[in-house]
Enzyme design. Structure first.
Site, PDB file in Angstrom:
ATOM      1  N   HIS A  21      -4.692   6.243  -0.567  1.00 56.19           N
ATOM      2  CA  HIS A  21      -4.547   5.903   0.316  1.00 56.19           C
ATOM      3  C   HIS A  21      -3.685   6.889   1.824  1.00 56.19           C
ATOM      4  CE1 HIS A  21      -8.565   5.878   3.010  1.00 56.19           C
ATOM      5  NE2 HIS A  21      -8.712   4.675   2.375  1.00 56.19           N
ATOM      6  N   ASP A  78      -5.898  11.672   2.550  1.00 59.83           N
ATOM      7  CA  ASP A  78      -6.199  11.580   1.356  1.00 59.83           C
ATOM      8  C   ASP A  78      -7.852  12.772   1.713  1.00 59.83           C
ATOM      9  OD1 ASP A  78      -7.116   8.913   2.622  1.00 59.83           O
ATOM     10  OD2 ASP A  78      -7.633   8.374   0.652  1.00 59.83           O
ATOM     11  N   TYR A 118       0.435  -1.077  -0.392  1.00 61.64           N
ATOM     12  CA  TYR A 118      -0.011  -0.144  -0.226  1.00 61.64           C
ATOM     13  C   TYR A 118       0.681   1.177  -0.113  1.00 61.64           C
ATOM     14  CZ  TYR A 118      -3.502  -3.430   1.407  1.00 61.64           C
ATOM     15  OH  TYR A 118      -4.358  -4.715   1.761  1.00 61.64           O
ATOM     16  N   TYR A 120      -4.713  -1.260   9.744  1.00 55.08           N
ATOM     17  CA  TYR A 120      -5.811  -0.778   8.491  1.00 55.08           C
ATOM     18  C   TYR A 120      -6.365   0.915   8.844  1.00 55.08           C
ATOM     19  CZ  TYR A 120      -3.918  -4.724   6.182  1.00 55.08           C
ATOM     20  OH  TYR A 120      -2.709  -5.601   5.679  1.00 55.08           O
ATOM     21  N   ASN A 148      -9.027   1.341   8.346  1.00 52.03           N
ATOM     22  CA  ASN A 148     -10.446   1.276   8.862  1.00 52.03           C
ATOM     23  C   ASN A 148     -10.446   0.740  10.548  1.00 52.03           C
ATOM     24  OD1 ASN A 148     -10.008  -1.323   8.554  1.00 52.03           O
ATOM     25  ND2 ASN A 148     -12.117  -1.513   7.678  1.00 52.03           N
ATOM     26  N   ASN A 184     -13.051   6.375   5.567  1.00 51.91           N
ATOM     27  CA  ASN A 184     -12.989   5.452   6.484  1.00 51.91           C
ATOM     28  C   ASN A 184     -12.095   5.744   7.663  1.00 51.91           C
ATOM     29  OD1 ASN A 184     -15.424   3.773   5.433  1.00 51.91           O
ATOM     30  ND2 ASN A 184     -13.786   2.414   4.592  1.00 51.91           N
TER      31      ASN A 184
END
Length: 194
Positions: free
Chosen positions: A22, A97, A17, A70, A72, A118
């Site tokens: 994000h 973001d 990632y 993560y 969320n 989220n």
């Protein structure tokens, strides 16, 4: 002695990632760590964190942090960091973001909705308030009919990567201005046309 500012950059963990849109919030914290000569180290709050000072000497005491969870599930680590450092939501700055802001633009605000983000939703739920500072890093809307969830989990395009250092620089400057000069002054600087 007042509590330090806690500056949190949102993203997802791991190399898969790292270059995603994000993760631009985490990139902003990395830039602040670079500027202050700090190294983010594993913290028991399920985050990597470093204590530093922002702005001209002696500088404002800050905790720079990126949750190890993560996106969320960002709320748990953020809540734990605030508790650990004795800071309230009024000393929290979240860099993240923002789809609803044109790519390359930085905006600041306190409170308000989460706009479907989220990470912000998780933080607001964990803290029981939306009343914290946000440094919103514009990534723009997805092209055509692309699902926004797919768009944010894609790496920046080659053209965007050329501009990314400038965007991260602006966002890091915005965090410094917010911490040093307060929200209104920082907004006047970053919201006026340049």
């Amino acid at each position: 002695m007042s509590a330090p500012w806690v500056v949190v950059g949102l993203g997802n963990p791991g190399p898969r990632y790292a270059g995603n849109r994000h993760n631009v919030g985490a990139m902003v914290v990395d830039e602040l760590a670079r500027r202050t000569g700090s190294t983010l180290k594993s913290h028991k709050a399920r985050a990597v964190a470093a204590q530093a000072r922002l702005g001209p000497l002696p500088g404002e005491p800050v905790v720079l942090a990126v949750p190890s969870s993560y996106m969320n599930e960002s709320g748990g680590p953020v809540s734990a960091l605030l508790k650990f450092f004795g800071a309230g939501p009024d000393r929290l700055v979240v860099a993240h973001d923002e789809l609803d802001i044109e790519a390359g633009v930085v905006r600041l605000k306190r409170g308000g909705g989460e706009g479907g983000h989220n990470g912000l939703r998780s933080i607001s739920q964990s803290l029981g308030t939306r009343d914290y500072y946000r440094v919103r890093v514009g990534i723009g809307r997805p092209p055509g009919r692309m699902d926004p969830a797919d768009f944010v989990l894609r790496d920046f395009s080659a053209a965007e990567r050329k501009e990314l250092p400038f965007l991260l620089d602006d966002a890091a400057d915005a965090v410094e201005a917010l911490v040093r000069d307060g929200l209104l002054e920082a907004q006047q600087r970053f919201h006026s046309p340049r």
